[in-house]
Scaffold this motif. Structure first.
Motif, PDB file in Angstrom:
ATOM      1  N   LEU A 294       0.835  -1.200   0.000  1.00  0.00           N
ATOM      2  CA  LEU A 294       0.000   0.000   0.000  1.00  0.00           C
ATOM      3  C   LEU A 294       0.874   1.256   0.000  1.00  0.00           C
ATOM      4  O   LEU A 294       0.613   2.212  -0.744  1.00  0.00           O
ATOM      5  CB  LEU A 294      -0.919  -0.006   1.226  1.00  0.00           C
ATOM      6  N   VAL A 295       1.920   1.244   0.825  1.00  0.00           N
ATOM      7  CA  VAL A 295       2.859   2.380   0.863  1.00  0.00           C
ATOM      8  C   VAL A 295       3.525   2.567  -0.506  1.00  0.00           C
ATOM      9  O   VAL A 295       3.665   3.694  -0.994  1.00  0.00           O
ATOM     10  CB  VAL A 295       3.916   2.170   1.967  1.00  0.00           C
ATOM     11  N   LEU A 296       3.931   1.459  -1.115  1.00  0.00           N
ATOM     12  CA  LEU A 296       4.584   1.535  -2.429  1.00  0.00           C
ATOM     13  C   LEU A 296       3.638   2.089  -3.499  1.00  0.00           C
ATOM     14  O   LEU A 296       4.044   2.892  -4.348  1.00  0.00           O
ATOM     15  CB  LEU A 296       5.086   0.145  -2.840  1.00  0.00           C
ATOM     16  N   LEU A 297       2.370   1.660  -3.461  1.00  0.00           N
ATOM     17  CA  LEU A 297       1.396   2.147  -4.439  1.00  0.00           C
ATOM     18  C   LEU A 297       1.140   3.644  -4.273  1.00  0.00           C
ATOM     19  O   LEU A 297       1.057   4.389  -5.264  1.00  0.00           O
ATOM     20  CB  LEU A 297       0.080   1.376  -4.307  1.00  0.00           C
ATOM     21  N   ILE A 298       1.042   4.087  -3.030  1.00  0.00           N
ATOM     22  CA  ILE A 298       0.848   5.520  -2.773  1.00  0.00           C
ATOM     23  C   ILE A 298       2.083   6.306  -3.197  1.00  0.00           C
ATOM     24  O   ILE A 298       1.976   7.384  -3.825  1.00  0.00           O
ATOM     25  CB  ILE A 298       0.529   5.756  -1.282  1.00  0.00           C
ATOM     26  N   THR A 299       3.256   5.761  -2.872  1.00  0.00           N
ATOM     27  CA  THR A 299       4.511   6.421  -3.267  1.00  0.00           C
ATOM     28  C   THR A 299       4.625   6.510  -4.780  1.00  0.00           C
ATOM     29  O   THR A 299       5.015   7.556  -5.332  1.00  0.00           O
ATOM     30  CB  THR A 299       5.717   5.649  -2.698  1.00  0.00           C
ATOM     31  N   TYR A 300       4.264   5.431  -5.479  1.00  0.00           N
ATOM     32  CA  TYR A 300       4.309   5.427  -6.943  1.00  0.00           C
ATOM     33  C   TYR A 300       3.391   6.516  -7.507  1.00  0.00           C
ATOM     34  O   TYR A 300       3.745   7.223  -8.464  1.00  0.00           O
ATOM     35  CB  TYR A 300       3.880   4.056  -7.458  1.00  0.00           C
ATOM     36  N   THR A 301       2.210   6.648  -6.894  1.00  0.00           N
ATOM     37  CA  THR A 301       1.263   7.665  -7.357  1.00  0.00           C
ATOM     38  C   THR A 301       1.837   9.069  -7.186  1.00  0.00           C
ATOM     39  O   THR A 301       1.724   9.916  -8.085  1.00  0.00           O
ATOM     40  CB  THR A 301      -0.061   7.541  -6.572  1.00  0.00           C
ATOM     41  N   ILE A 302       2.463   9.314  -6.044  1.00  0.00           N
ATOM     42  CA  ILE A 302       3.023  10.648  -5.770  1.00  0.00           C
ATOM     43  C   ILE A 302       4.184  10.956  -6.709  1.00  0.00           C
ATOM     44  O   ILE A 302       4.259  12.040  -7.297  1.00  0.00           O
ATOM     45  CB  ILE A 302       3.472  10.744  -4.301  1.00  0.00           C
ATOM     46  N   LEU A 303       5.073   9.991  -6.877  1.00  0.00           N
ATOM     47  CA  LEU A 303       6.262  10.214  -7.707  1.00  0.00           C
ATOM     48  C   LEU A 303       5.908  10.393  -9.179  1.00  0.00           C
ATOM     49  O   LEU A 303       6.644  11.052  -9.929  1.00  0.00           O
ATOM     50  CB  LEU A 303       7.239   9.043  -7.538  1.00  0.00           C
ATOM     51  N   ASN A 304       4.799   9.796  -9.610  1.00  0.00           N
ATOM     52  CA  ASN A 304       4.420   9.865 -11.022  1.00  0.00           C
ATOM     53  C   ASN A 304       3.176  10.735 -11.250  1.00  0.00           C
ATOM     54  O   ASN A 304       2.468  10.558 -12.235  1.00  0.00           O
ATOM     55  CB  ASN A 304       4.159   8.450 -11.552  1.00  0.00           C
ATOM     56  N   ARG A 305       2.949  11.684 -10.334  1.00  0.00           N
ATOM     57  CA  ARG A 305       1.722  12.475 -10.397  1.00  0.00           C
ATOM     58  C   ARG A 305       1.606  13.310 -11.668  1.00  0.00           C
ATOM     59  O   ARG A 305       0.507  13.701 -12.072  1.00  0.00           O
ATOM     60  CB  ARG A 305       1.600  13.371  -9.163  1.00  0.00           C
ATOM     61  N   LYS A 306       2.736  13.588 -12.332  1.00  0.00           N
ATOM     62  CA  LYS A 306       2.695  14.376 -13.562  1.00  0.00           C
ATOM     63  C   LYS A 306       2.571  13.505 -14.818  1.00  0.00           C
ATOM     64  O   LYS A 306       2.429  14.019 -15.926  1.00  0.00           O
ATOM     65  CB  LYS A 306       3.943  15.247 -13.663  1.00  0.00           C
ATOM     66  N   ASP A 307       2.643  12.213 -14.614  1.00  0.00           N
ATOM     67  CA  ASP A 307       2.497  11.272 -15.732  1.00  0.00           C
ATOM     68  C   ASP A 307       1.030  11.191 -16.148  1.00  0.00           C
ATOM     69  O   ASP A 307       0.139  11.061 -15.308  1.00  0.00           O
ATOM     70  CB  ASP A 307       3.012   9.894 -15.292  1.00  0.00           C
ATOM     71  N   ASN A 308       0.768  11.263 -17.453  1.00  0.00           N
ATOM     72  CA  ASN A 308      -0.616  11.198 -17.938  1.00  0.00           C
ATOM     73  C   ASN A 308      -1.301   9.888 -17.548  1.00  0.00           C
ATOM     74  O   ASN A 308      -2.517   9.843 -17.363  1.00  0.00           O
ATOM     75  CB  ASN A 308      -0.644  11.366 -19.459  1.00  0.00           C
ATOM     76  N   ARG A 309      -0.506   8.805 -17.431  1.00  0.00           N
ATOM     77  CA  ARG A 309      -1.078   7.493 -17.123  1.00  0.00           C
ATOM     78  C   ARG A 309      -1.466   7.340 -15.650  1.00  0.00           C
ATOM     79  O   ARG A 309      -2.135   6.378 -15.287  1.00  0.00           O
ATOM     80  CB  ARG A 309      -0.084   6.391 -17.483  1.00  0.00           C
ATOM     81  N   ILE A 310      -1.048   8.271 -14.815  1.00  0.00           N
ATOM     82  CA  ILE A 310      -1.285   8.098 -13.386  1.00  0.00           C
ATOM     83  C   ILE A 310      -2.778   8.137 -13.071  1.00  0.00           C
ATOM     84  O   ILE A 310      -3.238   7.551 -12.089  1.00  0.00           O
ATOM     85  CB  ILE A 310      -0.526   9.160 -12.560  1.00  0.00           C
ATOM     86  N   ARG A 311      -3.565   8.798 -13.920  1.00  0.00           N
ATOM     87  CA  ARG A 311      -5.013   8.836 -13.687  1.00  0.00           C
ATOM     88  C   ARG A 311      -5.619   7.444 -13.825  1.00  0.00           C
ATOM     89  O   ARG A 311      -6.506   7.067 -13.067  1.00  0.00           O
ATOM     90  CB  ARG A 311      -5.672   9.815 -14.671  1.00  0.00           C
ATOM     91  N   ILE A 312      -5.135   6.706 -14.819  1.00  0.00           N
ATOM     92  CA  ILE A 312      -5.628   5.336 -14.999  1.00  0.00           C
ATOM     93  C   ILE A 312      -5.186   4.473 -13.825  1.00  0.00           C
ATOM     94  O   ILE A 312      -5.949   3.641 -13.319  1.00  0.00           O
ATOM     95  CB  ILE A 312      -5.111   4.758 -16.328  1.00  0.00           C
ATOM     96  N   PHE A 313      -3.926   4.661 -13.399  1.00  0.00           N
ATOM     97  CA  PHE A 313      -3.411   3.915 -12.247  1.00  0.00           C
ATOM     98  C   PHE A 313      -4.288   4.176 -11.021  1.00  0.00           C
ATOM     99  O   PHE A 313      -4.672   3.245 -10.304  1.00  0.00           O
ATOM    100  CB  PHE A 313      -1.967   4.338 -11.972  1.00  0.00           C
ATOM    101  N   MET A 314      -4.606   5.442 -10.771  1.00  0.00           N
ATOM    102  CA  MET A 314      -5.435   5.813  -9.617  1.00  0.00           C
ATOM    103  C   MET A 314      -6.841   5.239  -9.742  1.00  0.00           C
ATOM    104  O   MET A 314      -7.426   4.779  -8.757  1.00  0.00           O
ATOM    105  CB  MET A 314      -5.494   7.330  -9.489  1.00  0.00           C
ATOM    106  N   PHE A 315      -7.383   5.258 -10.975  1.00  0.00           N
ATOM    107  CA  PHE A 315      -8.727   4.713 -11.166  1.00  0.00           C
ATOM    108  C   PHE A 315      -8.785   3.241 -10.768  1.00  0.00           C
ATOM    109  O   PHE A 315      -9.685   2.817 -10.031  1.00  0.00           O
ATOM    110  CB  PHE A 315      -9.166   4.868 -12.625  1.00  0.00           C
ATOM    111  N   GLY A 316      -7.829   2.440 -11.222  1.00  0.00           N
ATOM    112  CA  GLY A 316      -7.820   1.017 -10.887  1.00  0.00           C
ATOM    113  C   GLY A 316      -7.682   0.779  -9.400  1.00  0.00           C
ATOM    114  O   GLY A 316      -8.397  -0.049  -8.816  1.00  0.00           O
ATOM    115  N   PHE A 317      -6.784   1.533  -8.763  1.00  0.00           N
ATOM    116  CA  PHE A 317      -6.543   1.353  -7.337  1.00  0.00           C
ATOM    117  C   PHE A 317      -7.758   1.797  -6.523  1.00  0.00           C
ATOM    118  O   PHE A 317      -8.172   1.125  -5.563  1.00  0.00           O
ATOM    119  CB  PHE A 317      -5.294   2.128  -6.910  1.00  0.00           C
ATOM    120  N   LEU A 318      -8.352   2.920  -6.893  1.00  0.00           N
ATOM    121  CA  LEU A 318      -9.525   3.406  -6.162  1.00  0.00           C
ATOM    122  C   LEU A 318     -10.740   2.511  -6.408  1.00  0.00           C
ATOM    123  O   LEU A 318     -11.581   2.342  -5.523  1.00  0.00           O
ATOM    124  CB  LEU A 318      -9.834   4.850  -6.571  1.00  0.00           C
ATOM    125  N   MET A 319     -10.827   1.912  -7.603  1.00  0.00           N
ATOM    126  CA  MET A 319     -11.884   0.936  -7.856  1.00  0.00           C
ATOM    127  C   MET A 319     -11.754  -0.234  -6.882  1.00  0.00           C
ATOM    128  O   MET A 319     -12.754  -0.717  -6.323  1.00  0.00           O
ATOM    129  CB  MET A 319     -11.802   0.436  -9.297  1.00  0.00           C
TER     130      MET A 319
END
Length: 598
Positions: A294-319
């Motif tokens: 969980l920490v790694l997934l949150i960290t990945y989201t923060i580090l890649n927050r400017k990546d266009n694909r991060i929205r899809i990543f967040m959608f899957g995780f929040l789903m």
């Protein structure tokens, strides 16, 4: 251009095979891993209850309408689509386990193909979509949903929930009301498959908010989602005012606090398969791994927050979170007082996690060389295959399932009882007795275990040992009327009427508050005394049952039979006539009256 065979050259069999090769591969891989499930038996955890104990609910296609007004699994849930699927299976193949397993495999194929389609719809290329889908298709965590017949709940939920999302994506592309209508219908069916289906609009709303390239909310689409209230209202009306259900689950914030560790265990199991068990128990290792992930997934989201694909990543995780978190408010304890959660509930949440992992897989393709990707992909495939194959073998039968559960945790009484049910149904009564005695040793305060042990002794004809067990049970629950009635029955069969009468006095001193219990037990006593040719006592107790339910035609007819056996035909005639008045089409009642008249 049309070729000599009448086919468009762009649509020759070869071109179709090439075009749909990813889909064919997905289907082929799933069949490779699961086709042998067709020869699996029942696991004896709920599947035997549905197919055998509640067979009258699924034995005819004419029972389909009744699924919308009756409950599922002893009326504890409202899932008419699940019941309908079992009715169709039964209509095709009777009580054979093969058809039930085949349907589960087909549903898993449908969900996997939908995952592939959705991944391509949201921008992944075929290669990334295929690899992600194959991981989902053979993921060890899914064996509980696919190989356990009752995992059908979560398979159907996923088919319709994901189907609703897919049709909504098609609507966004085409603006076709046809696809929007299909999305609403699929949503309705998702709710009728499992309660978690109610969350589908939340997932679609999340998609609209997160997957928005302009970073501005299109309110017209948000307002459109209000239409999802229509099937939701219909569902709640059916569930609340039409269906007859009796929920046994504890739903509370306290349950959420007790269950929160499951979130971390589920996360851990998306990549660490060593502790994927048939009936999971709280596991510190999984909790730690899940917390780290969980920490790694949150960290990945923060580090890649400017990546266009991060929205899809967040959608899957929040789903994943949207589906899992509400289920943590629900808790059902097993009959040994312990709590079980099962991995089939992770089937739809894993779908969301796979969307997030597709983003990572895409980055791997960009970052690594082809040889490294081949080695890594082969290793992952072997890793997945090994655990999926091993986990799947657990579901071959009740023997393999419960033996595996006991091996993991031999101090769970309910596991021993599960194995005992398997042995009992397969007429291995000595082994069933052994299992029941083990359950009693672990949880001696649970009188249900004594009753099951006594039943096994009775079946073997050893009524003395059966009564020994029942009398041990009485020492724990002194006023259990069911136990007392069974003691009376066995002593009558043994010809020990004096002892039977002692327990009868005990029964008469018990205050039976439930009308149904009073009628059931007194009518049972009437039958037992009639079998012992004590017709006066049989008549006395059947009259008590009739006083409770005077409109019960069966009770009236049986009382007439007792009067005939006791040589009082005039009284018998009165009750035969009453039985016919309450059930005029029953041939046996008419035959009984005709016999008296002649």
């Amino acid at each position: 251009m049309i070729n000599s065979n009448g086919l468009n050259e762009a649509e020759t069999p070869k071109s179709i095979l090439i075009k749909y090769s990813p889909q064919f591969l997905i289907v082929g891989i799933i069949l490779l891993f699961y086709i042998h499930n067709l020869w699996f038996d029942f696991t004896y955890i709920d599947d035997n209850l549905i197919v055998f104990d509640e067979y009258e609910k699924i034995n005819s296609l004419f029972d389909i309408p009744s699924t919308f007004v009756n409950g599922y699994l002893y009326d504890n849930y409202y899932r008419p689509i699940v019941m309908t699927s079992f009715i169709i299976d039964t209509a095709i193949a009777g009580q054979s386990s093969m058809m039930y397993h085949l349907t589960n495999i087909i549903l898993h194929i449908i969900v996997s193909l939908l995952l592939f389609k959705i991944l391509t719809k949201i921008g992944f290329n075929d290669k990334v979509s295929l690899i992600t889908t194959l991981i989902f298709a053979i993921h060890p965590l899914n064996t509980n949903a696919v190989s356990w017949i009752v995992g059908r709940n979560d398979l159907l939920l996923a088919v319709f929930a994901v189907g609703s999302l897919y049709f909504y994506l098609r609507y966004r592309e085409t603006r076709s009301n046809f696809y929007f209508s299909l999305s609403l219908i699929a949503y309705f069916f998702a709710m009728l498959s499992k309660e978690a289906g109610i969350l589908v609009p939340v997932i679609i709303l999340l998609f609209e908010i997160i997957h928005n390239e302009n970073k501005s909310i299109k309110w017209n689409r948000i307002y459109l989602l209000l239409y999802f209230f229509i099937p939701a209202i219909v569902y709640f009306c059916l569930r609340s005012f039409v269906a007859s259900i009796n929920v046994r689950e504890e739903i509370s914030f306290n349950s959420f606090i007790q269950n929160i560790y499951i979130l971390f265990e589920y996360l851990a199991k998306t990549g660490y398969f060593l502790y994927i068990d048939p009936l999971p128990n709280k596991n510190t290792t999984l909790i730690l791994i899940g917390s780290l992930l969980l920490v790694l997934l949150i960290t990945y989201t923060i580090l890649n927050r400017k990546d266009n694909r991060i929205r899809i990543f967040m959608f899957g995780f929040l789903m994943f979170l949207i589906i899992v978190l509400p289920t943590l408010f629900v808790r059902v304890n097993a009959d040994d007082g312990e709590f079980n959660y099962i991995d089939c509930r992770m089937y739809l949440p894993l779908f969301g996690i796979m969307i997030s992992y597709a983003v990572i897989i895409e980055k791997i393709f960009v970052s690594l060389s082809k040889p490294v990707i081949i080695v890594l992909g082969t290793s992952i495939f072997i890793y997945l295959s090994l655990f999926t194959f091993l986990n799947n073998q657990v579901y071959k039968s009740g023997l393999t399932y419960w033996s595996a559960a006991i091996e993991k945790n031999p101090q769970r009484a309910t596991y021993w009882m599960g194995l005992g049910f398997y042995y009992f149904d397969n007429k291995m009564y000595d082994k069933a007795i052994h299992c029941a005695e083990n359950a009693i040793r672990i949880k001696p305060e649970n009188t249900e275990y004594y009753y099951k042990a006594a039943l096994a002794f009775e079946t073997t004809g050893d009524l003395i040992k059966a009564n020994d067990v029942l009398e041990r049970s009485i020492n724990i629950d002194k006023d259990n009327p069911v136990t007392v009635v069974n003691l009376i029955k066995n002593y009558l069969k043994l010809g020990k009427k004096v002892k039977a009468d002692v327990w009868l006095s005990k029964f008469l001193a018990i205050d039976l508050k439930s009308k149904r219990e009073k009628a059931d037990l007194t009518s049972a006593l009437a039958y037992y005394y009639a079998q012992a040719k004590e017709f006066n006592i049989a008549i006395k107790f059947m009259k008590i049952a009739i006083d409770v339910f005077p409109d019960n035609a069966g009770y009236n007819n049986d009382l007439g039979v007792f009067y005939v056996k006791n040589g009082i035909p005039d009284s018998a005639k009165i009750y035969f006539e009453k039985a016919i008045a309450k059930d005029s089409i029953n041939i046996n009642y008419k035959k009984n009256l005709k016999t008296i008249n002649n």
